[in-house]
Design a protein around this motif. Structure first.
Motif, mmCIF file in Angstrom:
data_model
loop_
_atom_site.group_PDB
_atom_site.id
_atom_site.type_symbol
_atom_site.label_atom_id
_atom_site.label_comp_id
_atom_site.label_asym_id
_atom_site.label_seq_id
_atom_site.Cartn_x
_atom_site.Cartn_y
_atom_site.Cartn_z
ATOM 1 N N ASP A 139 17.981 -47.047 -48.261
ATOM 2 C CA ASP A 139 18.604 -47.855 -47.853
ATOM 3 C C ASP A 139 18.745 -49.254 -48.529
ATOM 4 N N MET A 140 17.842 -49.498 -49.587
ATOM 5 C CA MET A 140 17.555 -50.521 -50.374
ATOM 6 C C MET A 140 17.241 -51.863 -49.545
ATOM 7 N N GLN A 141 16.243 -51.638 -48.695
ATOM 8 C CA GLN A 141 15.788 -52.895 -47.702
ATOM 9 C C GLN A 141 14.736 -53.488 -48.770
ATOM 10 N N TYR A 142 15.094 -54.525 -49.125
ATOM 11 C CA TYR A 142 13.893 -55.222 -50.019
ATOM 12 C C TYR A 142 13.476 -56.438 -49.553
ATOM 13 N N SER A 143 12.642 -55.907 -48.233
ATOM 14 C CA SER A 143 11.986 -57.239 -47.339
ATOM 15 C C SER A 143 11.058 -56.347 -46.409
ATOM 16 N N CYS A 144 10.249 -57.271 -45.863
ATOM 17 C CA CYS A 144 9.102 -56.393 -45.124
ATOM 18 C C CYS A 144 9.726 -55.423 -44.069
ATOM 19 N N ALA A 145 9.036 -54.266 -44.233
ATOM 20 C CA ALA A 145 9.156 -53.325 -43.312
ATOM 21 C C ALA A 145 8.390 -53.276 -42.007
ATOM 22 N N GLU A 149 4.644 -47.714 -35.722
ATOM 23 C CA GLU A 149 3.617 -46.647 -35.569
ATOM 24 C C GLU A 149 2.917 -46.001 -36.619
ATOM 25 N N PRO A 150 1.695 -45.610 -36.580
ATOM 26 C CA PRO A 150 0.810 -45.066 -37.808
ATOM 27 C C PRO A 150 1.547 -44.110 -38.354
ATOM 28 N N GLY A 151 1.525 -43.617 -39.667
ATOM 29 C CA GLY A 151 1.851 -42.733 -40.312
ATOM 30 C C GLY A 151 3.450 -42.934 -40.553
ATOM 31 N N MET A 152 4.219 -43.940 -40.378
ATOM 32 C CA MET A 152 5.512 -44.052 -40.826
ATOM 33 C C MET A 152 5.639 -44.120 -42.233
ATOM 34 N N THR A 153 6.833 -43.331 -42.720
ATOM 35 C CA THR A 153 7.285 -43.555 -43.961
ATOM 36 C C THR A 153 7.833 -44.888 -44.293
ATOM 37 N N LEU A 154 8.040 -45.192 -45.649
ATOM 38 C CA LEU A 154 8.699 -46.379 -45.659
ATOM 39 C C LEU A 154 10.031 -46.617 -45.167
ATOM 40 N N ALA A 155 10.820 -45.573 -45.259
ATOM 41 C CA ALA A 155 12.232 -45.324 -44.815
ATOM 42 C C ALA A 155 12.315 -45.686 -43.438
ATOM 43 N N GLN A 156 11.076 -44.921 -42.614
ATOM 44 C CA GLN A 156 11.133 -44.909 -41.108
ATOM 45 C C GLN A 156 10.708 -46.442 -40.778
ATOM 46 N N LEU A 324 0.058 -58.243 -41.867
ATOM 47 C CA LEU A 324 -0.081 -56.956 -42.985
ATOM 48 C C LEU A 324 1.053 -56.013 -42.820
ATOM 49 N N HIS A 325 2.185 -56.099 -42.234
ATOM 50 C CA HIS A 325 3.116 -55.216 -42.365
ATOM 51 C C HIS A 325 3.852 -55.434 -43.903
ATOM 52 N N TYR A 326 3.681 -56.531 -44.482
ATOM 53 C CA TYR A 326 4.308 -56.633 -45.901
ATOM 54 C C TYR A 326 3.331 -56.019 -46.806
ATOM 55 N N ALA A 327 2.095 -56.254 -46.670
ATOM 56 C CA ALA A 327 0.815 -55.669 -47.285
ATOM 57 C C ALA A 327 1.104 -54.143 -47.479
ATOM 58 N N GLU A 328 1.166 -53.592 -46.405
ATOM 59 C CA GLU A 328 1.829 -51.995 -46.532
ATOM 60 C C GLU A 328 3.060 -51.862 -47.078
ATOM 61 N N THR A 329 4.255 -52.566 -46.882
ATOM 62 C CA THR A 329 5.337 -52.461 -47.648
ATOM 63 C C THR A 329 5.091 -52.589 -49.220
ATOM 64 N N LEU A 330 4.606 -53.308 -49.597
ATOM 65 C CA LEU A 330 4.397 -53.419 -50.907
ATOM 66 C C LEU A 330 3.389 -52.535 -51.493
ATOM 67 N N LYS A 331 2.233 -52.050 -50.750
ATOM 68 C CA LYS A 331 1.675 -50.882 -51.249
ATOM 69 C C LYS A 331 2.449 -49.575 -51.547
ATOM 70 N N VAL A 332 3.486 -49.375 -50.726
ATOM 71 C CA VAL A 332 4.425 -48.379 -51.004
ATOM 72 C C VAL A 332 5.228 -48.583 -52.120
#
Length: 413
Positions: A139-145, A149-156, A324-332
């Motif tokens: 979906d090209m979301q260029y901001s913090c996901a 829930e644990p184990g979510m994919t980036l898209a989820q 930390l949500h953005y840290a996890e987003t940036l990691k992906v």
């Protein structure tokens, strides 16, 4: 000169150890711990001097130019260790002086008139959309996901972010919604598809606009996308959403921004502003980010946002801090980028790819160890414009999750 750099680094509680190889072949080990060592090489003497005088800018430039090379471990490993150590130490001496100087002149660097704002947006967001597809979700979301829930994919997690924001907006069919800084249109399409509201999205990026308009036409949903500055809007809206745009407003324009939101909102209207923020007092933009990535950008302190909101007569009805949500987003994003790095080099060049790897790695480390978070400010003009407890947010999210429509917005072509 390398004695000065070694002395600077030795003051930091670095873990794991870093072996620094200087241009004359001298090797110095700095840090502690038993984890595998990192190794970086400084290629030439001019780079040594720049690193000693202005490390926040010079390190990124040296990596871009191949004048600092990571020979053991990854670039992220190196930046992760350095950012964590610098955060624990806090700026002292010359570093504190540099930070003070940057803070003192920040309004000059953030003089974001409509013309300059459009130029600054073009610098970053008018890169080829195919480049952003290398690492973003479909979906090209260029901001913090939002990793609800644990184990979510980036898209989820990006879908969860959109639903979380839509829940806070308490959207209803037939409402008029404004999306300030609409990107490639994903949020607007999800709102229109999931709630029956009509959405106007505005952006200053011609590249983003073309794709958003194409997606809107293909969707058949009540969406409109324009190339327009928020300051030039006049029509009323029931809801306003802005995700990842406030960082580009500039401290000198905060009151103008919230004044315009107040003018555009209906009497019982609600706005949701999602922005990167700092958990420390006001400061200045990192010089590497300001020069190469987001010219005119700034990450606000909560006190700066709240003061401007209060002065313009809006009510802060809810604040959430995403940690930390953005840290996890940036990691992906970083992992996706590295997996397709050769394509980035083919689109641009090796220096550009090194710049982007440094940017993604440094930002991830900063969100993981430094004072960066994400703020979600919910704003209203009236105290009774929303339910008085937060339960409705989760209820709205659940309702959206039970529908298939938000999942069926068109993906970028």
């Amino acid at each position: 000169m390398h004695s000065l750099i070694a002395r600077m680094l030795s003051r930091l509680a670095i873990e794991p150890r870093i072996d620094v190889v200087f241009p004359d072949g001298t090797l110095q080990s700095i840090g502690q711990g038993t984890a595998p060592r990192l190794r970086m090489r400084i290629v030439d003497s001019p780079t040594e001097l720049k690193l000693a005088l202005n490390p926040e800018l010079a390190l990124g430039e040296a990596v871009m130019d191949g004048r600092v090379v990571v020979e053991q471990g990854s670039l992220y490993d190196l930046l992760d260790a350095l950012v964590a150590a610098v955060h624990r130490a806090r700026p002292k001496g010359w570093g504190k002086v540099l930070e003070g100087l940057r803070t003192a002149v920040r309004r000059f660097h953030q003089h974001n008139t409509p013309a300059l704002a459009r130029r600054n947006v073009a610098h970053h967001y008018d890169l080829k959309s195919d480049f952003f597809r290398l690492f973003l979700d479909p979906d090209m979301q260029y901001s913090c996901a939002y990793f609800a829930e644990p184990g979510m994919t980036l898209a989820q997690a990006q879908l969860a972010k959109k639903r979380h924001i839509m829940g806070k907006l308490d959207l209803k069919p037939g409402q008029r919604v404004l999306d300030i800084g609409c990107g490639w249109g994903g949020m607007a399409l999800s709102i229109a598809g999931g709630t029956g509201a009509s959405v106007t999205g505005i952006t200053l990026s011609e590249e983003q606009l073309a794709i958003a308009q194409q997606r809107g036409a293909e969707s058949g949903l009540p969406v409109e996308f324009r190339l327009q500055d928020y300051r030039h809007l006049a029509e009323p809206f029931d809801r306003i959403v802005s995700v990842g745009m406030f960082e580009h407003v500039g401290v000198g324009y905060y009151r103008d921004y919230f004044r315009k939101i107040r003018e555009l909102l209906s009497d019982d209207g609600v706005a949701l502003v999602h922005t990167i923020g700092r958990s420390t007092p006001p400061g200045a933009t990192n010089p590497f980010i300001a020069k190469y990535i987001f010219p005119g950008g700034y990450i606000p302190a909560m006190s700066e946002v709240a003061a401007a909101v209060e002065q313009e007569g809006l009510i802060i009805t809810d604040v959430e801090v995403l940690r930390l949500h953005y840290a996890e987003t940036l990691k992906v994003w970083r992992e996706n980028f590295l997996a397709r790095r050769d394509e980035a080099v083919a689109m641009y060049d090796e220096r550009f790819a090194r710049m982007w790897e440094f940017y993604l790695a440094a930002c991830e480390a900063s969100f993981r160890h430094d004072d960066l978070v994400v703020f979600q400010f919910q704003l209203a003009k009236k105290l009774d414009g929303l339910p008085i407890t937060r339960g409705y947010i989760e209820e709205r999210e659940g309702e959206l999750a039970g529908k298939s429509t938000p999942m069926k917005v068109t993906e970028p072509a």
